[in-house]
Design a protein around this motif. Structure first.
Motif, PDB file in Angstrom:
ATOM      1  N   HIS A   9       0.792  -1.091  -0.024  1.00 47.21           N
ATOM      2  CA  HIS A   9       0.008   0.073   0.027  1.00 47.21           C
ATOM      3  C   HIS A   9       0.945   1.358   0.017  1.00 47.21           C
ATOM      4  CE1 HIS A   9      -4.003  -1.363   0.080  1.00 47.21           C
ATOM      5  NE2 HIS A   9      -3.858  -2.042   1.140  1.00 47.21           N
ATOM      6  N   SER A  10       1.846   1.479   0.703  1.00 43.26           N
ATOM      7  CA  SER A  10       2.836   2.554   0.881  1.00 43.26           C
ATOM      8  C   SER A  10       3.583   2.574  -0.265  1.00 43.26           C
ATOM      9  CB  SER A  10       3.686   2.415   2.059  1.00 43.26           C
ATOM     10  OG  SER A  10       4.554   1.302   2.097  1.00 43.26           O
ATOM     11  N   SER A  11       3.762   1.535  -1.146  1.00 37.94           N
ATOM     12  CA  SER A  11       4.665   1.797  -2.323  1.00 37.94           C
ATOM     13  C   SER A  11       3.985   2.419  -3.536  1.00 37.94           C
ATOM     14  CB  SER A  11       5.324   0.479  -2.765  1.00 37.94           C
ATOM     15  OG  SER A  11       4.311  -0.321  -3.227  1.00 37.94           O
ATOM     16  N   ARG A  12       2.721   2.502  -3.480  1.00 41.04           N
ATOM     17  CA  ARG A  12       1.719   3.017  -4.643  1.00 41.04           C
ATOM     18  C   ARG A  12       1.982   4.398  -4.763  1.00 41.04           C
ATOM     19  NH1 ARG A  12      -4.162   1.084  -3.771  1.00 41.04           N
ATOM     20  NH2 ARG A  12      -3.698  -0.595  -2.525  1.00 41.04           N
TER      21      ARG A  12
END
Length: 154
Positions: free
Chosen positions: A151-154
């Motif tokens: 989720h945080s890499s999007r």
């Protein structure tokens, strides 16, 4: 002269399905959902309805928006779920007295009582999986870290 590759001979450098984390997660998710199905049938719930109930058993009331955020569902998916749970007599939706735009979801007495029956499901899944509680905890934690990282890499 170059020869054409023979399609019946597997390429050694080709990605392999059984080596893909995405396929392992997909397969595990489908298998877990299938394992839950007969247990949830006994409760009269579908898997998505069970997830909504889990959130409400932790804390209620919850706004429809909070439920959607917790479960990663949009209102177009969540509203029919809540409508069916309400028809089953397990939840009740009410407009907030502080903010009429906010709809809060409450458990009914029947919905609250269902948590005692549902409490046995995690152990039943562990038994079906042949994993110890510690192994399931470790798997859940690993999947949680994976989800957060993706989720945080999007």
């Amino acid at each position: 002269m170059t020869s054409e590759p023979n399609p019946s001979i597997p390429r050694l450098d080709a990605p392999r399905l059984n080596r893909q984390v995405c396929f392992a997660m997909y397969s595990a998710s489908r298998a877990a959902t299938a394992a839950y199905r007969p247990m949830l049938d006994d409760l009269g719930l579908t898997y998505p309805q069970y997830l909504v109930m889990l959130v409400l058993w932790e804390e209620q009331p919850r706004s429809v928006r909070e439920l959607g955020e917790e479960l990663g569902l949009d209102s177009g998916t969540l509203s029919p779920l809540l409508k069916r749970l309400e028809a089953l007599g397990l939840v009740e939706r009410r407009r907030s007295v502080e903010d009429e735009r906010r709809v809060e979801v409450f458990l009914t007495d029947a919905g609250a009582a269902l948590s005692a029956e549902a409490g046995r499901l995690p152990q039943q899944l562990a038994d079906a999986a042949g994993l110890s509680p510690a192994e399931l905890d470790q798997l859940r934690d690993t999947l949680g870290r994976l989800t957060a990282a993706l989720h945080s890499s999007r």
